[in-house]
Design an enzyme around this catalytic site. Structure first.
Site, PDB file in Angstrom:
ATOM      1  N   LYS A  70       0.838  -1.197   0.000  1.00 28.78           N
ATOM      2  CA  LYS A  70       0.000   0.000   0.000  1.00 28.78           C
ATOM      3  C   LYS A  70       0.879   1.255   0.000  1.00 28.78           C
ATOM      4  O   LYS A  70       2.093   1.157   0.160  1.00 28.78           O
ATOM      5  CB  LYS A  70      -0.954  -0.039   1.205  1.00 28.78           C
ATOM      6  CG  LYS A  70      -1.862  -1.273   1.213  1.00 28.78           C
ATOM      7  CD  LYS A  70      -2.889  -1.274   0.089  1.00 28.78           C
ATOM      8  CE  LYS A  70      -3.505  -2.614  -0.224  1.00 28.78           C
ATOM      9  NZ  LYS A  70      -4.300  -3.233   0.803  1.00 28.78           N
TER      10      LYS A  70
HETATM   11  C1  PLP Z   1      -5.240  -4.279   1.400  1.00 32.04           C
HETATM   12  C2  PLP Z   1      -6.709  -4.097   1.501  1.00 32.04           C
HETATM   13  C3  PLP Z   1      -7.442  -4.341   2.670  1.00 32.04           C
HETATM   14  C4  PLP Z   1      -6.915  -5.097   3.859  1.00 32.04           C
HETATM   15  O1  PLP Z   1      -5.785  -4.710   4.387  1.00 32.04           O
HETATM   16  P1  PLP Z   1      -4.808  -5.704   5.198  1.00 32.04           P
HETATM   17  O2  PLP Z   1      -3.941  -4.735   5.890  1.00 32.04           O
HETATM   18  O3  PLP Z   1      -4.099  -6.534   4.177  1.00 32.04           O
HETATM   19  O4  PLP Z   1      -5.654  -6.502   6.125  1.00 32.04           O
HETATM   20  C5  PLP Z   1      -8.773  -3.979   2.723  1.00 32.04           C
HETATM   21  N1  PLP Z   1      -9.382  -3.434   1.669  1.00 32.04           N
HETATM   22  C6  PLP Z   1      -8.739  -3.213   0.507  1.00 32.04           C
HETATM   23  C7  PLP Z   1      -9.486  -2.591  -0.624  1.00 32.04           C
HETATM   24  C8  PLP Z   1      -7.392  -3.563   0.383  1.00 32.04           C
HETATM   25  O5  PLP Z   1      -6.761  -3.370  -0.785  1.00 32.04           O
END
Ligand code: PLP
Length: 362
Positions: A182
């Site tokens: 991210k």
């Molecule tokens: C990455 C992601 C999540 C979850 O995040 P984690 O930290 O991996 O649990 C939730 N929603 C979206 C749209 C994502 O891309």
């Protein structure tokens, strides 16, 4: 190959001394570094309260609990997202009611949200897919009209804006993921941005077994189900180092995204995304609608650029398809949608290469 996603870690000189210090400090659990990360993240967002967590999925789970969603309730959501958006709805025992998407943006359609509201609807989850902000204005109006809280999944949209304010300021709950790929990574982690102060206090208790950290163990009395969802000092230390350069980092995604938008508008065979008034995307991925997507992806790959649809429509997972809803706009959008790299690792030459490859045709 120019990858679609890539991890960004702060420079060694910035990160390693701090990491070493915290690792040998004798206190690696949730402590001062976590507290500092939360206050700095609030400053970055420009409002609200930050509940730091060990994942974005944990943030979704706590948001649903705080929104009062229980077994048998329904949550309106979108199928165009990463799976955790929707598995979290199932984890509280609720059913997923998919609204269709807006054909121009791929984001959840306010009209379709309104059509899908019924007496069982307890919450609405909206996703700023690929960093493109949802139609905040209309979704807020619907939320107020029906008295249904909105949870914004901004895992792709750190730093995206509406009316000059970042995500995290518009709805009662906004979730972020600090997972590896991210905009901001703490190795793994997440945050729930909560506008209401009392719900924030309740969120802290849910994050830690139902225990109140302000009281001693003996003075504690658990009155609700809690979980082990907190962030620790080590991840928070990585997060603090990341926050020092976060504006610059996110700006690189935005600059690339805008440059691609400007240069691909009107090009044969592609359709650029439209944005809602007064919104600014943070372009976690660059999204485009193209004719002959498979050939497009192949041509890009042959030229060293990874293009992909990345996510599987969530309604194609048996477990995540409670009502078998028809989603004609999503059918259309998804058949043409493709993502191109536009993050911090992509430079102007890469963008120009993508633009000229697209202009050549495929
Ligand atoms: C990455 C992601 C999540 C979850 O995040 P984690 O930290 O991996 O649990 C939730 N929603 C979206 C749209 C994502 O891309």
């Amino acid at each position: 190959m120019l990858p679609l996603v890539k991890t960004s870690i702060p420079a060694k000189e910035l990160l390693m001394p701090r990491l070493e210090e915290i690792l040998y400090s004798g206190y690696i659990a949730q402590g001062e570094a976590v507290e500092e990360f939360e206050r700095k993240f609030e400053q970055y967002i420009g409002g609200g309260n930050t509940l730091s967590l060990n994942s974005g999925t944990a943030a979704l789970h706590i948001a649903l609990i705080l929104a009062g969603v229980k077994e048998g309730d329904e949550v309106i959501s979108t199928a165009l997202t990463a799976e955790p958006t929707n598995t979290s709805i199932k984890s509280v025992g609720a059913k997923i009611r998919y609204a269709d998407v807006d054909i121009e943006t791929g984001n959840i359609s306010p009209d379709s949200i309104e059509k899908n509201i019924n007496e069982n609807t307890k919450a609405i989850i909206v996703v700023d897919y690929a960093g493109i902000p949802v139609d905040v204005k209309r979704i807020k109006e619907i939320s107020e009209k029906y008295g249904i809280p909105v949870i914004e999944d901004a895992a792709h949209a750190l730093g995206a804006k509406f009316n000059g304010k970042k995500t995290g300021n518009h709805f009662p709950f906004t979730i972020y993921s600090f997972q590896a790929i991210k905009h901001l990574t703490t190795i793994d982690g997440g945050a729930l941005q909560i506008l209401d102060n009392d719900l924030y206090e309740k969120g802290k208790i849910i994050r830690w077994f139902g225990l109140d950290k302000k009281l001693s163990r003996m003075d504690n009395n658990i009155t609700m189900q809690g979980y082990k969802y907190h962030m620790n000092n080590v991840n928070a230390t990585v997060g603090l180092a990341q926050l020092e350069n976060i504006e610059e980092l996110v700006q690189k995604y935005i600059n690339n995204g805008k440059y691609l938008d400007e240069n691909l508008k009107g090009v044969q065979g592609v359709e650029t995304i439209k944005y809602y008034p007064n919104t600014e995307a943070s372009y976690w991925l660059y999204t485009l609608k193209v004719e002959n997507r498979d050939r497009f992806i192949k041509k890009m790959a042959e030229n060293g650029i990874m293009a992909s649809e990345l996510h599987k429509r969530n309604d194609l997972h048996t477990f995540l398809n409670d009502f078998n809803s028809e989603l004609p706009n999503l059918d259309q959008f998804y058949s043409k949608m493709v993502h191109l790299p536009c993050g911090w690792w992509v430079n102007k030459e890469d963008c120009d290469k993508m633009i000229s490859l697209i202009k050549e045709g495929w």
